[in-house]
Each structure stands twice: as structure tokens, then as C-alpha cells.
Design a protein around this motif. Structure first.
Motif, short mmCIF file in Angstrom:
data_model
loop_
_atom_site.label_atom_id
_atom_site.label_comp_id
_atom_site.label_asym_id
_atom_site.label_seq_id
_atom_site.Cartn_x
_atom_site.Cartn_y
_atom_site.Cartn_z
N SER A 278 0.84 -1.19 0.00
CA SER A 278 0.00 0.00 0.00
C SER A 278 0.88 1.25 0.00
O SER A 278 0.65 2.21 -0.74
CB SER A 278 -0.90 0.00 1.24
OG SER A 278 -1.47 1.27 1.42
N ALA A 279 1.91 1.21 0.83
CA ALA A 279 2.78 2.39 0.95
C ALA A 279 3.59 2.62 -0.34
O ALA A 279 3.70 3.74 -0.83
CB ALA A 279 3.71 2.20 2.14
N GLY B 210 4.18 2.88 -3.98
CA GLY B 210 3.32 3.06 -5.16
C GLY B 210 3.87 4.14 -6.06
O GLY B 210 5.08 4.39 -6.10
N LEU B 211 2.96 4.81 -6.74
CA LEU B 211 3.36 5.88 -7.65
C LEU B 211 4.11 6.97 -6.88
O LEU B 211 4.96 7.66 -7.42
CB LEU B 211 2.12 6.48 -8.32
CG LEU B 211 1.35 5.51 -9.23
CD1 LEU B 211 -0.01 6.10 -9.62
CD2 LEU B 211 2.17 5.19 -10.48
N GLY B 212 3.77 7.12 -5.60
CA GLY B 212 4.43 8.12 -4.76
C GLY B 212 5.93 7.88 -4.68
O GLY B 212 6.72 8.83 -4.65
N ASN B 213 6.35 6.62 -4.65
CA ASN B 213 7.77 6.31 -4.53
C ASN B 213 8.50 6.40 -5.87
O ASN B 213 9.61 6.92 -5.94
CB ASN B 213 7.97 4.87 -4.02
CG ASN B 213 7.29 4.63 -2.72
OD1 ASN B 213 6.07 4.74 -2.62
ND2 ASN B 213 8.05 4.33 -1.70
N TYR C 71 -5.83 8.62 -8.72
CA TYR C 71 -4.64 7.75 -8.69
C TYR C 71 -4.71 6.78 -9.86
O TYR C 71 -3.71 6.47 -10.51
CB TYR C 71 -4.66 6.99 -7.36
CG TYR C 71 -3.34 6.38 -6.93
CD1 TYR C 71 -2.39 7.12 -6.26
CD2 TYR C 71 -3.08 5.03 -7.17
CE1 TYR C 71 -1.20 6.56 -5.84
CE2 TYR C 71 -1.89 4.46 -6.74
CZ TYR C 71 -0.96 5.23 -6.07
OH TYR C 71 0.21 4.66 -5.66
N PHE D 217 1.79 10.97 2.19
CA PHE D 217 1.30 10.33 0.98
C PHE D 217 1.98 8.98 0.78
O PHE D 217 1.32 7.96 0.54
CB PHE D 217 1.58 11.25 -0.22
CG PHE D 217 1.00 10.77 -1.51
CD1 PHE D 217 -0.31 11.10 -1.86
CD2 PHE D 217 1.74 9.98 -2.39
CE1 PHE D 217 -0.85 10.66 -3.06
CE2 PHE D 217 1.20 9.53 -3.57
CZ PHE D 217 -0.09 9.87 -3.92
N THR D 218 3.28 8.97 0.92
CA THR D 218 4.03 7.76 0.60
C THR D 218 3.78 6.63 1.60
O THR D 218 3.83 5.45 1.26
CB THR D 218 5.53 8.05 0.44
OG1 THR D 218 6.17 6.92 -0.16
CG2 THR D 218 6.21 8.36 1.76
N SER E 172 0.96 6.10 3.06
CA SER E 172 -0.49 5.83 3.04
C SER E 172 -1.14 6.21 4.36
O SER E 172 -2.00 5.50 4.87
CB SER E 172 -0.77 4.34 2.77
OG SER E 172 -0.24 3.94 1.56
N VAL F 39 -5.63 8.33 5.47
CA VAL F 39 -6.86 7.91 4.79
C VAL F 39 -7.48 6.69 5.47
O VAL F 39 -8.50 6.17 5.02
CB VAL F 39 -6.65 7.57 3.29
CG1 VAL F 39 -6.23 8.78 2.51
CG2 VAL F 39 -5.65 6.45 3.12
N ALA G 257 -6.02 3.78 5.65
CA ALA G 257 -5.59 2.52 5.03
C ALA G 257 -4.89 1.63 6.06
O ALA G 257 -5.12 0.42 6.12
CB ALA G 257 -4.64 2.80 3.86
N SER H 187 -5.47 -1.06 -1.61
CA SER H 187 -5.69 -0.64 -0.22
C SER H 187 -6.68 0.52 -0.16
O SER H 187 -7.46 0.64 0.78
CB SER H 187 -4.38 -0.28 0.47
OG SER H 187 -3.86 0.92 -0.04
N LEU H 188 -6.65 1.39 -1.17
CA LEU H 188 -7.61 2.50 -1.20
C LEU H 188 -9.03 1.96 -1.38
O LEU H 188 -9.96 2.38 -0.70
CB LEU H 188 -7.26 3.47 -2.33
CG LEU H 188 -6.02 4.35 -2.09
CD1 LEU H 188 -5.56 5.02 -3.36
CD2 LEU H 188 -6.30 5.40 -1.02
N1 PFF Z 1 1.37 5.38 -0.63
C1 PFF Z 1 0.90 5.40 -2.00
C2 PFF Z 1 2.02 5.86 -2.91
O1 PFF Z 1 3.09 6.25 -2.42
O2 PFF Z 1 1.83 5.84 -4.11
C3 PFF Z 1 -0.31 6.27 -2.15
C4 PFF Z 1 -1.42 5.85 -1.21
C5 PFF Z 1 -1.94 4.58 -1.29
C6 PFF Z 1 -1.87 6.72 -0.25
C7 PFF Z 1 -2.92 4.15 -0.40
C8 PFF Z 1 -2.85 6.33 0.63
C9 PFF Z 1 -3.36 5.04 0.56
F1 PFF Z 1 -4.29 4.67 1.37
#
Ligand code: PFF
Length: 473
Positions: free
Chosen positions: A23-24, A26-29, A107, A228-229, A231, A234, A236, A325-326
Motif C-alpha cells: 500500500s505504501a 506506489g506511484l508516490g515512490n 490515482y 502520501f508515501t 499511506s 486515509v 488505510a 488498499s484504497l
Molecule cells: N502510498 C501510496 C504511494 O506512495 O503511491 C499512495 C497511497 C496509497 C496513499 C494508499 C494512501 C493510501 F491509502
């Protein structure tokens, strides 16, 4: 049968860590961290980001998982249980569910771009190395509403398929396969990157804390991205924590998730910057960094088509383990609170989020949710706020969620854990099956004072109060 057994649980300790790390990560990384790191001058930004992860992110993550595990409920039910049925705290849970709903709707559009690039890589349409041509491919995709819509529906369907499978069969099994694959894929690309002429310069850029390019805004951006990164904010981690068995160590699990997330973000930088420097590109290319630079750079290497396929399918995998996870946050609200079946909750939520994402898919166009939306917003909010909240619907949704909702609910979760949660539950959850129980007092102090204070600064910055007071320009 206990509530936990009805709802499902992780089949193993590693299953939880992999799914939560999925979950953590993702596109953020892979998409966002390298470009904001590039824009903020590298090393010093990375250092501040690491401090934010340890001082703010990790304590809140422990708090979120604690709330989930102690109640075995998803966010709204969890706050109801711990704060009282009539308590207003459940609004914090509701905010998280709503933020997850909105976040997934856009997303999925970026994830759709990754799907499109995977497809183009397979069909060989972006194997050429001309930067102008590759840039045009991204520009065309951005404006192509049909492609955006199609990939959005495709990606949402993919997400729903995994969530439909439930906790052990769907999410855990998906993460068990996808996460190690992701690490292997990244390692292959990292080895490639070490052979680049720009490797040394990239190492210096990422690890040398040169404060010249670091601004106060950059520090705040590092903090925001740590939410954000990981998660956070929200719900999650509350939801995933609710499926965690009582006998596993909450603190070491949280540390493992943060370490994995950070390692992947740094790996993404160490893959991207050697390529960027080797081919004379700039690290400040912005959101287009991955989509525009990677194909150009990989085209210069042997096996470029294969490397492109590997890279973009990796981005899709990373996005998928986050998007599930979202969707799980939103669906589990209806499963727990409204007693819907998993199938009904997943299908209805997927349909609603897909529909809500349509304006984001149309945002690259000039009408309705694109340019017209931007100018309409500007005339309502005024020029300055119109510009701050960025252009189209897609940017606006991201702005509201990332800059407002995540920090706000993160701060409230910290305050709840530190000041409202009963001492007995809190201490018991922290120390149970843990060798790190002696860190309890330090964790509590962080959540009581440091974390809320830091987040408050971010929120004041977002409202422009700090600027008005002349503390930041
Ligand atoms: N952490 C995910 C990312 O870095 O792309 C984004 C994200 C996913 C934020 C799930 C919140 C969440 F619940």
C-alpha cells in the motif's frame, strides 16, 4: 465466531507486512519522489524527508495500526468503538474513507498512464530515442480522453478483481507475488544504473546534503510527501491493521513497512538520476520525469524494449498494490458499517469511484474539466487561489486531498491516539509481543506534542497564514 474471523485476517505476519508495504509503495515512490527530490535539489531534501518519516510518519503509522488492531474494525467503526458511539471522532474515520474514495479516482488515471506505457513498450511504439517524439507521446496521451477513460476503467477493474478475492485470497496473495517481483525488477534496473556514466554524480546528488537548494517550502513538501508515501491519513493502515493478528508486534511491523517504503523510494532515485545525468537531462523535469525521460534514456541501452516493459509494468504493479488498499478502505466501510457482502461492496464502490474519476480522465482536454474548469475556478476563487489550487479537476482533486485532507486527518489521528485513547489499550497494544516496548514513552511524547505541532505548521502554510505573517515567502 469473533468479529475478526468473520471479516478475514492476514494468513501470516509477513502477509501483513507485504500488503501494508504494498500500500505504501506506489506511484508516490517511483513517480513522485524522484521528481520532487530533483526539484528540491537532492541530498538535503532526502535527509529532511528521512527525518519526517522517522519523527512524524512512523509514530502515526503505529497509531493507525493500533486503532485498527485494537478494534478489528475499519476507520469509522474503529473510532466509534474507541471514542464512543455518539462521539464526533467517527467523523475522522469518515474523512479518511472519503479521502480514499477521491484519491483512488485520480490515482487510477496516473496508473492508467503506466498501463498505457507498458502497452506502448510491448508494441514497440516508444522504443525510439528521440526526446521530442517521446515527449509528444506523453502530450498526446494526456490530451487523449478516450485512452485515459479506457485505461482508467481497465485499472479500476483490475483493482476490483483483487479486492473481490478478500483478505487472504485476494490482497495477501496479490502482495505476496507482486511485492517481491517489484524488488527483483527494481534491483535489475539498479544494476543497470550502476553501469551508467552518471552514477557517481547521481550518488552525490541523492546523498550529499547540500542545503543551498533547500527552501522552507521544500521542507514542508518533504513532510507532506511522507504522509502520501506511507499511506497515512486515509485510514488505510487502520483498515489493514484491523486484519492483523493480536500476537504480532505492531512496532516492528511498522518499522519494517517504513524501511521498505524508504528503500524503494531511494532505489527509484538511484535508477532515475544516473540515467538523467548520463544523458544530459535535467533532474528538475517535474511530473513528466518518469514518463518522458525513462524511455529516451532506456532507448540508448541494449535490450531497451525489454527494459521499458520491465519498468512500466513495475509501475503498474506498484500502483495496483496501493490502489487495492484504497478500495479496501472504502469497501470495508460498507462491509463493516452497512453489513454489505464483500462482493456487493466491492462492485458498488468500484463503479462509484470509476464514475467519480471520469472528470479526472477528461482533465487533459480543453473543455469541462480541463482548461475551462481551471478558468472557471480562477474566476470564482480569484487569480491567486485559482493558481494555488492548480489547473484542472485532476490537479484540484490532488491538491485538496494531499494538502488538506491527509495532513488534517493525520493530525487528528495523532491527537486521538495520544489524548483520547485509553492508556491501558494504548500501552498494551504497543508492548504486546514486542521487544521495543521501552520506546513507548518516546512514541507517546512524539504523538502528544511534536507530531501535531509539525502538522499544524504544514496546515498554516497551506492556508497562507505563515506567508501572511512573513515567516515564509
Ligand atoms: N502510498 C501510496 C504511494 O506512495 O503511491 C499512495 C497511497 C496509497 C496513499 C494508499 C494512501 C493510501 F491509502
Amino acid at each position: 465466531m469473533s468479529n475478526g474471523e468473520n471479516r478475514g485476517a492476514w494468513g501470516s505476519k509477513i502477509g501483513f507486512v507485504l500488503a501494508a508495504a504494498g500500500s505504501a509503495i506506489g506511484l508516490g515512490n517511483i513517480w513522485k519522489f524522484p521528481y520532487i527530490c530533483g526539484e528540491n535539489g537532492g541530498g538535503a531534501f532526502v535527509l529532511i524527508y528521512l527525518v519526517c518519516i522517522v519523527v512524524v510518519g512512523l509514530p502515526i503509522m503505529i497509531g493507525e495500526i493500533m486503532i485498527g488492531r485494537s478494534t478489528q474494525k475499519s476507520p469509522v467503526g474503529a473510532f466509534e468503538d474507541l471514542g464512543g458511539k455518539r462521539s464526533r471522532w467517527k467523523i475522522v474515520g469518515g474523512m479518511g474513507v472519503f479521502a480514499a474514495f477521491v484519491m483512488l479516482s485520480y490515482y487510477s488515471i496516473v496508473a492508467g498512464w503506466a498501463c498505457h506505457y507498458t502497452w506502448l513498450s510491448i508494441s514497440g511504439e516508444i522504443s525510439g530515442g528521440d526526446p521530442k517524439e517521446v515527449g509528444a507521446v506523453f502530450g498526446n496521451l494526456y490530451e487523449n480522453t478516450n485512452a485515459n477513460l479506457g485505461w482508467h476503467v481497465f485499472f479500476m477493474a483490475l483493482t476490483a478483481l483483487v479486492v473481490l478475492g478478500g483478505i487472504q485470497r485476494g490482497i495477501e496473495r496479490g502482495a505476496r507475488i507482486l511485492m517481491p517481483l517489484l524488488l527483483v525488477m527494481l534491483s535489475v534496473l539498479l544494476v543497470q544504473a550502476t553501469r551508467q556514466s552518471g552514477w557517481d554524480k547521481a550518488l552525490q546528488f541523492v546523498f550529499e546534503p547540500n542545503t543551498d537548494n533547500l527552501t522552507a517550502e521544500g521542507i514542508l513538501e518533504a513532510l507532506g510527501h511522507s504522509f502520501f508515501t506511507l499511506s497515512l491519513g486515509v485510514g488505510a493502515m487502520i483498515t489493514y491493521g484491523s486484519y492483523l493478528r493480536k500476537d504480532s508486534c505492531l512496532v516492528s511491523n511498522s518499522v519494517a513497512i517504513c524501511v521498505l517504503d524508504t528503500v524503494i523510494a531511494l532505489m527509484a532515485c538511484l535508477i532515475l538520476f544516473p540515467i538523467t545525468f548520463s544523458f544530459g537531462m535535467t533532474p528538475t523535469a517535474g511530473p513528466g520525469l518518469v514518463f518522458q525521460n525513462i524511455p529516451v534514456a532506456l532507448a540508448q541501452m541494449p535490450g531497451s524494449q525489454f527494459l521499458c516493459i520491465v519498468f512500466f509494468s513495475l509501475l503498474v504493479f506498484a500502483a495496483l498494490t496501493s490502489s487495492i488498499s484504497l478500495l479496501e478502505v472504502v469497501a470495508s466501510y460498507f462491509i463493516d458499517q452497512k453489513k454489505w457482502s464483500r462482493k456487493k461492496a466491492t462492485l458498488v464502490c468500484t463503479a462509484a469511484i470509476t464514475l467519480f474519476g471520469i472528470p479526472s480522465a477528461l482533465s487533459g482536454g480543453t473543455d469541462l474539466f480541463g482548461a475551462n474548469f481551471a478558468s472557471a475556478k480562477e474566476s470564482i476563487l480569484g487569480e491567486e487561489w485559482g493558481a494555488i489550487t492548480k489547473g484542472n479537476w485532476f490537479d484540484f482533486a490532488d491538491y485538496v486531498v494531499s494538502n488538506w485532507m491527509l495532513p488534517l486527518s493525520g493530525m487528528l489521528i495523532a491527537v486521538f491516539c495520544a489524548w483520547r485513547l485509553g492508556e491501558k489499550v494504548r500501552r498494551d497494544e504497543f508492548v504486546r509481543s514486542s521487544t521495543l516496548g521501552h520506546l513507548y514513552a518516546a512514541w507517546l511524547r512524539l504523538l502528544q506534542y511534536v507530531v501535531p505541532a509539525i502538522i499544524l505548521v504544514v496546515l498554516l502554510h497551506s492556508t497562507g497564514v505563515l506567508k501572511a505573517l512573513g515567516i515564509l515567502d
